[in-house]
Design an enzyme around this catalytic site. Structure first.
Site, PDB file in Angstrom:
ATOM      1  N   LYS A   1       0.833  -1.210   0.000  1.00  0.00           N
ATOM      2  CA  LYS A   1       0.000   0.000   0.000  1.00  0.00           C
ATOM      3  C   LYS A   1       0.868   1.261   0.000  1.00  0.00           C
ATOM      4  O   LYS A   1       0.613   2.194  -0.766  1.00  0.00           O
ATOM      5  CB  LYS A   1      -0.926  -0.035   1.220  1.00  0.00           C
ATOM      6  CG  LYS A   1      -1.876   1.122   1.334  1.00  0.00           C
ATOM      7  CD  LYS A   1      -3.121   0.760   2.098  1.00  0.00           C
ATOM      8  CE  LYS A   1      -2.907   0.589   3.585  1.00  0.00           C
ATOM      9  NZ  LYS A   1      -2.626   1.868   4.287  1.00  0.00           N
ATOM     10  N   SER A   2       1.892   1.283   0.850  1.00  0.00           N
ATOM     11  CA  SER A   2       2.743   2.480   0.936  1.00  0.00           C
ATOM     12  C   SER A   2       3.412   2.770  -0.404  1.00  0.00           C
ATOM     13  O   SER A   2       3.469   3.920  -0.858  1.00  0.00           O
ATOM     14  CB  SER A   2       3.843   2.271   1.981  1.00  0.00           C
ATOM     15  OG  SER A   2       3.286   2.176   3.255  1.00  0.00           O
TER      16      SER A   2
ATOM     17  N   ARG B   1       2.868   5.932  -3.295  1.00  0.00           N
ATOM     18  CA  ARG B   1       4.031   6.725  -3.717  1.00  0.00           C
ATOM     19  C   ARG B   1       4.273   6.606  -5.217  1.00  0.00           C
ATOM     20  O   ARG B   1       4.688   7.568  -5.866  1.00  0.00           O
ATOM     21  CB  ARG B   1       5.260   6.297  -2.913  1.00  0.00           C
ATOM     22  CG  ARG B   1       5.191   6.779  -1.455  1.00  0.00           C
ATOM     23  CD  ARG B   1       6.161   6.025  -0.586  1.00  0.00           C
ATOM     24  NE  ARG B   1       6.286   6.566   0.763  1.00  0.00           N
ATOM     25  CZ  ARG B   1       5.434   6.345   1.760  1.00  0.00           C
ATOM     26  NH1 ARG B   1       4.347   5.610   1.570  1.00  0.00           N
ATOM     27  NH2 ARG B   1       5.641   6.866   2.965  1.00  0.00           N
TER      28      ARG B   1
ATOM     29  N   GLY C   1      -4.915   7.890   5.657  1.00  0.00           N
ATOM     30  CA  GLY C   1      -4.007   8.865   6.264  1.00  0.00           C
ATOM     31  C   GLY C   1      -2.783   9.087   5.390  1.00  0.00           C
ATOM     32  O   GLY C   1      -2.300  10.213   5.242  1.00  0.00           O
TER      33      GLY C   1
ATOM     34  N   ARG D   1      -8.619  12.051  12.577  1.00  0.00           N
ATOM     35  CA  ARG D   1      -7.174  11.888  12.767  1.00  0.00           C
ATOM     36  C   ARG D   1      -6.435  13.243  12.693  1.00  0.00           C
ATOM     37  O   ARG D   1      -6.837  14.138  11.949  1.00  0.00           O
ATOM     38  CB  ARG D   1      -6.628  10.895  11.728  1.00  0.00           C
ATOM     39  CG  ARG D   1      -7.266   9.534  11.932  1.00  0.00           C
ATOM     40  CD  ARG D   1      -6.788   8.513  10.926  1.00  0.00           C
ATOM     41  NE  ARG D   1      -5.370   8.218  11.090  1.00  0.00           N
ATOM     42  CZ  ARG D   1      -4.692   7.423  10.271  1.00  0.00           C
ATOM     43  NH1 ARG D   1      -5.303   6.864   9.225  1.00  0.00           N
ATOM     44  NH2 ARG D   1      -3.428   7.183  10.489  1.00  0.00           N
TER      45      ARG D   1
ATOM     46  N   SER E   1       7.341   9.093  12.136  1.00  0.00           N
ATOM     47  CA  SER E   1       6.260   8.932  11.163  1.00  0.00           C
ATOM     48  C   SER E   1       6.775   9.076   9.739  1.00  0.00           C
ATOM     49  O   SER E   1       7.274  10.133   9.346  1.00  0.00           O
ATOM     50  CB  SER E   1       5.165   9.979  11.413  1.00  0.00           C
ATOM     51  OG  SER E   1       4.298  10.031  10.292  1.00  0.00           O
TER      52      SER E   1
ATOM     53  N   ASP F   1       2.011  -1.101  11.912  1.00  0.00           N
ATOM     54  CA  ASP F   1       0.681  -1.550  11.497  1.00  0.00           C
ATOM     55  C   ASP F   1       0.398  -2.996  11.919  1.00  0.00           C
ATOM     56  O   ASP F   1      -0.698  -3.504  11.682  1.00  0.00           O
ATOM     57  CB  ASP F   1       0.543  -1.444   9.973  1.00  0.00           C
ATOM     58  CG  ASP F   1       0.515   0.015   9.523  1.00  0.00           C
ATOM     59  OD1 ASP F   1       0.127   0.879  10.336  1.00  0.00           O
ATOM     60  OD2 ASP F   1       0.889   0.281   8.370  1.00  0.00           O
TER      61      ASP F   1
ATOM     62  N   ARG G   1      -6.161   1.886  18.022  1.00  0.00           N
ATOM     63  CA  ARG G   1      -5.962   0.429  17.905  1.00  0.00           C
ATOM     64  C   ARG G   1      -5.661  -0.244  19.243  1.00  0.00           C
ATOM     65  O   ARG G   1      -5.900  -1.444  19.375  1.00  0.00           O
ATOM     66  CB  ARG G   1      -4.853   0.132  16.889  1.00  0.00           C
ATOM     67  CG  ARG G   1      -5.331   0.371  15.472  1.00  0.00           C
ATOM     68  CD  ARG G   1      -4.290   0.081  14.427  1.00  0.00           C
ATOM     69  NE  ARG G   1      -4.910   0.119  13.096  1.00  0.00           N
ATOM     70  CZ  ARG G   1      -4.233   0.231  11.954  1.00  0.00           C
ATOM     71  NH1 ARG G   1      -2.914   0.323  11.961  1.00  0.00           N
ATOM     72  NH2 ARG G   1      -4.882   0.249  10.815  1.00  0.00           N
TER      73      ARG G   1
ATOM     74  N   ARG H   1      -7.448  -3.173   9.581  1.00  0.00           N
ATOM     75  CA  ARG H   1      -6.554  -4.118  10.267  1.00  0.00           C
ATOM     76  C   ARG H   1      -7.185  -4.683  11.537  1.00  0.00           C
ATOM     77  O   ARG H   1      -6.868  -5.797  11.950  1.00  0.00           O
ATOM     78  CB  ARG H   1      -5.208  -3.452  10.570  1.00  0.00           C
ATOM     79  CG  ARG H   1      -4.478  -3.026   9.293  1.00  0.00           C
ATOM     80  CD  ARG H   1      -3.017  -2.761   9.504  1.00  0.00           C
ATOM     81  NE  ARG H   1      -2.505  -1.871   8.471  1.00  0.00           N
ATOM     82  CZ  ARG H   1      -2.205  -2.229   7.221  1.00  0.00           C
ATOM     83  NH1 ARG H   1      -2.357  -3.485   6.845  1.00  0.00           N
ATOM     84  NH2 ARG H   1      -1.756  -1.346   6.351  1.00  0.00           N
TER      85      ARG H   1
END
Ligand code: S3P
Length: 450
Positions: free
Chosen positions: A28-29, A33, A101, A129, A174, A327, A358, A403
């Site tokens: 996903k990341s 990108r 996010g 968030r 982050s 995650d 979470r 998740r």
């Protein structure tokens, strides 16, 4: 996707051995990108293996709104005709990043040094968030942000007309904030510097180098000092997106706790900024073989053979490992519940500002399934009940968090009694083939509650 109007309950029951190959979708990341950097390059970037989860589709839509041509040619095969650094046009409407996010924070960075006004929103989870962690450093470039109380979406960002480069030490570990600053730095003159005390996922740095930007990473006593030279011309690339280790975590952990399982999971990232869960599982006594190490799509990967492991023991996870498995704590806490002894997860307060809180979501759901939990603001401790020892028999709230939904469904495959989730619909954000892939391995999953 800005709301989950129709909840889709799902139930998992004690499953037969899981067998076969679990080929999970693209990362996903890296998918976000690839689309964003492709849109900032001049010419056509070709992408294979793109994750077609809702989060990434929302980013694709956003890149079109900024003027890039984004086309799907076949499943996973996409092209992006980019407009160049500083070439974005002002979108004619609000940018809705759905549940993502990563999407919203990276895109805010991308437009913050171009003179345009953009309003961002998202679903009920994303609107809770914090965005200040991104808009604070973006304001140093000269951008302005006007959001709801607490820096919440919807939020309007006015990009800087005359951006200045920035030197910024990340106050939280982050990768989203780091990436937003680097993306903003692309259209600022001179050198933008980001300092991270603890290394976080480095996909933006790897991709910037691939697209031809000038970037250096220096390891110092302060941490990683990342220096980017602004206003490059990015060259379009061919990006082969590797599989997502965060998605692989679900079949891997399911196989570890479902009796008799023996599965093969190809191409799992061994990138040191992403592999914390796998290190932790091995420390717990998980039977995982790492076979055929190689490089795929610029990432170190291995094939995993994973077998049911009935003698796993709880461990204390070092807090400095958190960024490399941020995650994966929800699914780790499920494995912990099926192990013996205590698993102690400290330094995890970032989990409170993910798609849901979470720590709270896992603590409440595990308790409902009969597991003893201790928690404080920054800590989650799970008291293991051993293989096959978790009672289950509860319905767990997923709070629009993919998740959390997948973690409790995996628990239901190993618990004595079925485990339901109130809403499995968010799973499409990251792992749209989860249900089919897991049932194909032998998991008992059905639509509906109990
Ligand atoms: C991501 C970074 C992490 C992670 C998220 C993806 C990214 O968030 O939780 O799922 O692609 O950069 P943070 O940077 O907020 O820790």
């Amino acid at each position: 996707m800005s709301s989950h109007a129709t909840a889709q309950p799902m139930t998992a029951s004690k499953s037969g051995p899981l067998k076969g190959t679990a080929s999970v979708p693209g990362d996903k990341s890296i998918s976000h990108r690839a689309l964003i950097f492709g849109a900032m390059a001049v010419g056509e970037t070709k992408i294979t293996g793109l994750l077609e989860g809702q989060d990434v589709l929302d980013t694709a839509k956003a890149m079109r709104a900024f003027g890039a041509t984004v086309i799907q040619h076949a499943p996973g095969a996409w092209s992006v005709h980019g407009v160049g650094v500083g070439g974005f046009q002002e979108p004619a409407d609000v940018i809705d990043c759905g549940n993502s996010g990563t999407g919203v924070r990276l895109i805010m960075g991308t437009m913050a040094t171009t003179p345009m006004t953009v309003t961002f929103t998202g679903d009920a989870s994303l609107r809770k968030r914090p965005m200040g962690r991104v808009t604070d450093p973006l304001s140093l470039f000269g951008a302005q942000a006007y959001g709801r109380k607490g820096g919440r979406l919807p939020m309007t960002v006015v990009g800087a007309a005359n951006p200045v480069p920035v030197r910024y030490a990340l106050p939280v570990a982050s990768a989203q904030v780091k990436s937003a600053v680097l993306l903003a730095g692309l259209n600022a003159p001179g050198q933008t510097v980001v300092i991270e005390r603890e290394p976080t996922r480095d996909h933006s740095e790897r991709m910037l180098l691939g697209f031809g930007a000038q970037l250096t990473v220096e390891k110092t006593s302060e941490g990683n000092v990342i220096t980017l030279t602004g206003q490059p011309e990015l060259r379009p690339q061919t990006v082969a997106v590797p599989r997502d280790p965060s998605s692989a975590a679900f079949p891997v952990c399911a196989a570890l706790i479902v009796e008799g399982s023996d599965i093969f999971v190809p191409g799992v990232s061994q990138n040191l900024t992403r592999n914390g869960l796998y290190l932790t599982l091995v420390e717990m006594g998980a039977q995982i073989e790492f076979q055929n190490p190689r490089t795929e799509g610029g990432e170190p990967v291995a094939d995993l053979r994973v077998r049911f492991s009935d003698t796993m023991k709880g461990v204390e996870v070092p807090p400095e490992r958190a960024p490399s498995m941020i995650d994966e704590y929800p699914i780790l806490s499920v494995v912990a519940a099926c192990s013996t002894g205590k698993t102690i997860m400290r330094g995890v307060k970032e989990l409170r500002v993910k798609e849901s809180d979470r720590i709270d979501a896992m603590a409440r759901g595990l308790e409902a399934c009969g597991v003893t939990i201790e928690e404080d603001e920054d800590t989650l401790i799970v008291h293991g009940m051993g293989a096959g020892g978790v009672p289950g028999g509860a319905t767990c709230a997923t709070h629009i968090d993919h998740r959390i939904a997948m973690s409790f469904l995996v628990l239901g495959m190993a618990a004595k009694h079925p485990v339901s989730v109130d809403d499995a619909s968010p799973i499409v954000t990251s792992f749209p083939i989860f249900e089919g892939l897991m049932t194909g391995l032998g998991a008992s999953l059905r639509q509906g509650g109990q």
